[in-house]
Design a protein around this motif. Sequence first.
Motif, PDB file in Angstrom:
ATOM      1  N   GLY B 241     -65.174 -78.689 -10.301  1.00  0.00           N
ATOM      2  CA  GLY B 241     -65.317 -79.553 -11.476  1.00  0.00           C
ATOM      3  C   GLY B 241     -66.773 -79.654 -11.909  1.00  0.00           C
ATOM      4  N   ALA B 242     -67.682 -79.729 -10.942  1.00  0.00           N
ATOM      5  CA  ALA B 242     -69.112 -79.794 -11.253  1.00  0.00           C
ATOM      6  C   ALA B 242     -69.566 -78.522 -11.976  1.00  0.00           C
ATOM      7  CB  ALA B 242     -69.918 -79.996  -9.969  1.00  0.00           C
ATOM      8  N   LEU B 243     -69.047 -77.362 -11.540  1.00  0.00           N
ATOM      9  CA  LEU B 243     -69.414 -76.106 -12.206  1.00  0.00           C
ATOM     10  C   LEU B 243     -69.016 -76.142 -13.673  1.00  0.00           C
ATOM     11  CD1 LEU B 243     -68.456 -73.308  -9.602  1.00  0.00           C
ATOM     12  CD2 LEU B 243     -70.714 -74.251 -10.096  1.00  0.00           C
ATOM     13  N   GLU B 244     -67.836 -76.731 -13.952  1.00  0.00           N
ATOM     14  CA  GLU B 244     -67.403 -76.817 -15.354  1.00  0.00           C
ATOM     15  C   GLU B 244     -68.390 -77.649 -16.168  1.00  0.00           C
ATOM     16  OE1 GLU B 244     -63.302 -78.189 -16.387  1.00  0.00           O
ATOM     17  OE2 GLU B 244     -64.327 -79.088 -18.107  1.00  0.00           O
ATOM     18  N   ALA B 245     -68.793 -78.802 -15.607  1.00  0.00           N
ATOM     19  CA  ALA B 245     -69.722 -79.680 -16.331  1.00  0.00           C
ATOM     20  C   ALA B 245     -71.081 -78.998 -16.535  1.00  0.00           C
ATOM     21  CB  ALA B 245     -69.886 -80.995 -15.568  1.00  0.00           C
ATOM     22  N   LEU B 246     -71.538 -78.262 -15.526  1.00  0.00           N
ATOM     23  CA  LEU B 246     -72.829 -77.570 -15.654  1.00  0.00           C
ATOM     24  C   LEU B 246     -72.745 -76.489 -16.728  1.00  0.00           C
ATOM     25  CD1 LEU B 246     -73.712 -77.359 -11.853  1.00  0.00           C
ATOM     26  CD2 LEU B 246     -75.114 -78.481 -13.615  1.00  0.00           C
ATOM     27  N   ARG B 247     -71.636 -75.768 -16.743  1.00  0.00           N
ATOM     28  CA  ARG B 247     -71.431 -74.711 -17.732  1.00  0.00           C
ATOM     29  C   ARG B 247     -71.444 -75.313 -19.139  1.00  0.00           C
ATOM     30  NH1 ARG B 247     -66.606 -73.175 -15.899  1.00  0.00           N
ATOM     31  NH2 ARG B 247     -67.355 -71.805 -14.259  1.00  0.00           N
ATOM     32  N   ALA B 248     -70.724 -76.452 -19.281  1.00  0.00           N
ATOM     33  CA  ALA B 248     -70.648 -77.108 -20.593  1.00  0.00           C
ATOM     34  C   ALA B 248     -72.031 -77.576 -21.040  1.00  0.00           C
ATOM     35  CB  ALA B 248     -69.673 -78.272 -20.526  1.00  0.00           C
ATOM     36  N   ALA B 249     -72.902 -77.904 -20.069  1.00  0.00           N
ATOM     37  CA  ALA B 249     -74.246 -78.390 -20.405  1.00  0.00           C
ATOM     38  C   ALA B 249     -75.241 -77.237 -20.546  1.00  0.00           C
ATOM     39  CB  ALA B 249     -74.721 -79.360 -19.325  1.00  0.00           C
ATOM     40  N   GLY B 250     -74.755 -76.005 -20.404  1.00  0.00           N
ATOM     41  CA  GLY B 250     -75.621 -74.848 -20.572  1.00  0.00           C
ATOM     42  C   GLY B 250     -76.532 -74.565 -19.383  1.00  0.00           C
ATOM     43  N   ARG B 251     -76.208 -75.115 -18.216  1.00  0.00           N
ATOM     44  CA  ARG B 251     -77.015 -74.822 -17.023  1.00  0.00           C
ATOM     45  C   ARG B 251     -76.409 -73.633 -16.280  1.00  0.00           C
ATOM     46  NH1 ARG B 251     -80.274 -79.426 -15.946  1.00  0.00           N
ATOM     47  NH2 ARG B 251     -80.112 -80.641 -17.867  1.00  0.00           N
ATOM     48  N   ARG B 252     -77.263 -72.694 -15.872  1.00  0.00           N
ATOM     49  CA  ARG B 252     -76.782 -71.548 -15.114  1.00  0.00           C
ATOM     50  C   ARG B 252     -76.754 -71.867 -13.622  1.00  0.00           C
ATOM     51  NH1 ARG B 252     -81.259 -67.551 -16.492  1.00  0.00           N
ATOM     52  NH2 ARG B 252     -82.285 -69.568 -16.252  1.00  0.00           N
ATOM     53  N   VAL B 253     -75.700 -71.393 -12.943  1.00  0.00           N
ATOM     54  CA  VAL B 253     -75.553 -71.561 -11.498  1.00  0.00           C
ATOM     55  C   VAL B 253     -75.537 -70.173 -10.877  1.00  0.00           C
ATOM     56  CG1 VAL B 253     -74.005 -72.345  -9.652  1.00  0.00           C
ATOM     57  CG2 VAL B 253     -74.226 -73.702 -11.771  1.00  0.00           C
ATOM     58  N   PRO B 254     -76.395 -69.857  -9.922  1.00  0.00           N
ATOM     59  CA  PRO B 254     -77.319 -70.751  -9.218  1.00  0.00           C
ATOM     60  C   PRO B 254     -78.728 -70.798  -9.810  1.00  0.00           C
ATOM     61  CG  PRO B 254     -77.282 -68.628  -8.113  1.00  0.00           C
ATOM     62  CD  PRO B 254     -76.374 -68.510  -9.307  1.00  0.00           C
ATOM     63  N   ASP B 255     -78.989 -70.072 -10.915  1.00  0.00           N
ATOM     64  CA  ASP B 255     -80.365 -69.957 -11.429  1.00  0.00           C
ATOM     65  C   ASP B 255     -81.015 -71.317 -11.700  1.00  0.00           C
ATOM     66  OD1 ASP B 255     -78.382 -67.907 -12.249  1.00  0.00           O
ATOM     67  OD2 ASP B 255     -80.195 -66.736 -12.615  1.00  0.00           O
ATOM     68  N   ASP B 256     -80.328 -72.168 -12.492  1.00  0.00           N
ATOM     69  CA  ASP B 256     -80.912 -73.469 -12.834  1.00  0.00           C
ATOM     70  C   ASP B 256     -80.559 -74.542 -11.799  1.00  0.00           C
ATOM     71  OD1 ASP B 256     -81.763 -72.255 -15.189  1.00  0.00           O
ATOM     72  OD2 ASP B 256     -79.917 -72.818 -16.248  1.00  0.00           O
ATOM     73  N   VAL B 257     -79.341 -74.507 -11.332  1.00  0.00           N
ATOM     74  CA  VAL B 257     -78.861 -75.518 -10.377  1.00  0.00           C
ATOM     75  C   VAL B 257     -78.069 -74.813  -9.274  1.00  0.00           C
ATOM     76  CG1 VAL B 257     -77.499 -77.630 -10.078  1.00  0.00           C
ATOM     77  CG2 VAL B 257     -78.616 -77.189 -12.293  1.00  0.00           C
ATOM     78  N   GLY B 258     -78.413 -75.099  -8.022  1.00  0.00           N
ATOM     79  CA  GLY B 258     -77.652 -74.574  -6.886  1.00  0.00           C
ATOM     80  C   GLY B 258     -76.568 -75.575  -6.502  1.00  0.00           C
ATOM     81  N   VAL B 259     -75.343 -75.091  -6.280  1.00  0.00           N
ATOM     82  CA  VAL B 259     -74.224 -75.990  -5.958  1.00  0.00           C
ATOM     83  C   VAL B 259     -73.597 -75.568  -4.630  1.00  0.00           C
ATOM     84  CG1 VAL B 259     -71.931 -76.798  -6.695  1.00  0.00           C
ATOM     85  CG2 VAL B 259     -73.730 -76.392  -8.412  1.00  0.00           C
ATOM     86  N   VAL B 260     -73.358 -76.532  -3.737  1.00  0.00           N
ATOM     87  CA  VAL B 260     -72.610 -76.238  -2.507  1.00  0.00           C
ATOM     88  C   VAL B 260     -71.432 -77.201  -2.400  1.00  0.00           C
ATOM     89  CG1 VAL B 260     -74.590 -75.279  -1.265  1.00  0.00           C
ATOM     90  CG2 VAL B 260     -74.097 -77.726  -1.068  1.00  0.00           C
ATOM     91  N   GLY B 261     -70.354 -76.734  -1.755  1.00  0.00           N
ATOM     92  CA  GLY B 261     -69.138 -77.536  -1.617  1.00  0.00           C
ATOM     93  C   GLY B 261     -68.833 -77.850  -0.167  1.00  0.00           C
ATOM     94  N   PHE B 262     -67.551 -78.144   0.109  1.00  0.00           N
ATOM     95  CA  PHE B 262     -67.109 -78.469   1.462  1.00  0.00           C
ATOM     96  C   PHE B 262     -65.611 -78.182   1.527  1.00  0.00           C
ATOM     97  CE2 PHE B 262     -66.355 -80.606   5.379  1.00  0.00           C
ATOM     98  CZ  PHE B 262     -67.577 -80.914   5.969  1.00  0.00           C
ATOM     99  N   ASP B 263     -65.164 -77.430   2.513  1.00  0.00           N
ATOM    100  CA  ASP B 263     -63.747 -77.121   2.805  1.00  0.00           C
ATOM    101  C   ASP B 263     -63.506 -75.643   3.050  1.00  0.00           C
ATOM    102  OD1 ASP B 263     -62.734 -79.674   2.584  1.00  0.00           O
ATOM    103  OD2 ASP B 263     -61.975 -79.430   0.547  1.00  0.00           O
TER     104      ASP B 263
END
Lengths: 318, 318
Positions: B241-263
């Motif tokens: 869900g966070a990736l969707e919000a980042l995409r909508a805000a025009g942030r690139r993952v992992p270039d602009d924001v690094g995201v890690v999960g759990f499971d």
Amino acid sequence: MSRGTVSRYVNGERYVSAAARESIEAAIVKVGYVPNTAARNLVMQRSQAVGFIVHEPHALFVEDPNIGEILLGANTALSEADHQMVVLIVDSERDTDRVARYLSGGFVDGVIIVSARANDPISRVVERLAVPAAYVGHPPGASTASFVIIDNSGAARAITERLIGTGRQRIGMIAAALDRDSGADRLAGFTAALGDRFDERLVEAVPLYSYSAGRDGMQALLERAPDIDGVFAASDAVAAGALEALRAAGRRVPDDVGVVGFDDSAWAKRTLPALSTVRQPAAGLGRQAALLVLDQIRGVSAPNEMLLDSAIVWRDSA
Amino acid sequence: MSRGTVSRYVNGERYVSAAARESIEAAIVKVGYVPNTAARNLVMQRSQAVGFIVHEPHALFVEDPNIGEILLGANTALSEADHQMVVLIVDSERDTDRVARYLSGGFVDGVIIVSARANDPISRVVERLAVPAAYVGHPPGASTASFVIIDNSGAARAITERLIGTGRQRIGMIAAALDRDSGADRLAGFTAALGDRFDERLVEAVPLYSYSAGRDGMQALLERAPDIDGVFAASDAVAAGALEALRAAGRRVPDDVGVVGFDDSAWAKRTLPALSTVRQPAAGLGRQAALLVLDQIRGVSAPNEMLLDSAIVWRDSA
């Protein structure tokens, strides 16, 4: 006090005077009585429980959101009728034998079955024991059991026609689970919609309604027919896998290839782009199957077949 | 023939001669005898069934692949021990009362519980009846029941440290389900990893481990801290869900924001980019909980607590 009076009290019946009720309640507190439901049900020949048999390939049970919705729909209906739903998972041969023994052991008054296949041993046991039963989807073989269903063929035909209407010229299908009627019926609807334009080389059969099957199926179609410009995927999970394969091949969706799915499960809103698909009333299927079983348990006359409506949901993938 | 001999035969015991066995089998065929398991279990005070209680918010039950894996892991272990697993879904107040009655009714010999919360009425019933029980996760309150767990805090700390190691300066967390210890422990691990650099304005608490909670949580973090460059999402669904919000805000993952999960659930391999995350041994948690219950049923001494290993799986999202 007579045994009859105490029995009427314990079973929640009427005709117990206020005075008798008070003395019984005092006695219950004194001796710490707990009703043994299993013993009472044995005498009553009822368990107030209904089995829900899930017989899915491992990967699907984990990733198919429809199963969860069907389960919760059935649970709500049974709960309202004060029946306990017990889910029995069949994941191996050993499970099949043990679940069959459980069904014949008097633990449940009826059973709901999803994903039955031809010659399913569980279905044979249910038939032989004459347990009240309802299927989600067609029952296997010559069974005359009740079932709840959607018009898979009609819905597949309608969404394929809609895809044709977007102007696509080379429309293929990733056909899944052709050993079940949902799978076979969706292929039949696709074939009917295309009529003379049907080309069997544009159909790729895959074993399961799964993401990885969709990805593999799409890769195969792209190799065989690079000019493909429309795809009907037999489920949303299959469609999600197909989107991955198209992306990897550099095809834009919907610009180069229009993709439609089936289910309107949680997948549909999460893919990029969001899927155009057929909405299945998953919770409704579970609920109606539960009501059919309850009617049979109560000896009420019930329809043998129920057809629920589906609808096209058009989003961005085609 | 004596009743004792027939009884030994029916119950599958030894000390039945070949001749006696043959006559009994002939008699069984003649009278069409079917053992009533419910009646036999009542006498034996055993059902050979183990309950598996799923107490999840509606949306999670449908979309959390971990539940399916835990269920299948438990089912395999119980099946190997010839016990029937019966899944009981708690989705409403009415379900809570009825499941409590079912547990006290002698239908199951033991119970596995996932997702218990503080003051869970089901847990109180299990405690009061002294049913053999094991929890996946910490049991609620002062319960001394057995449980199987992973080190949520240690794993959260390890993956946050790894994220810090990629050079991120402004790391936030979408913390979910703080009313359960898995949620609270993951936040504690995150806090410990950041030490002096911890900034509470970079933590957004959301109610559930769900996709939509992750999307909403990420939007809130982006508004409050537009310079955020790293995010630990409390589960893979939250991360998706966070990736969707980042995409909508025009942030690139992992270039602009690094995201890690759990499971490391099915989600992790399907997001774009694929998630760096913590692998939970979901099937192993179910399996070990089942073994703990079986030991208690058999009166075998069993550990009160089992800690299973988790591991970091590094992919493309950070």
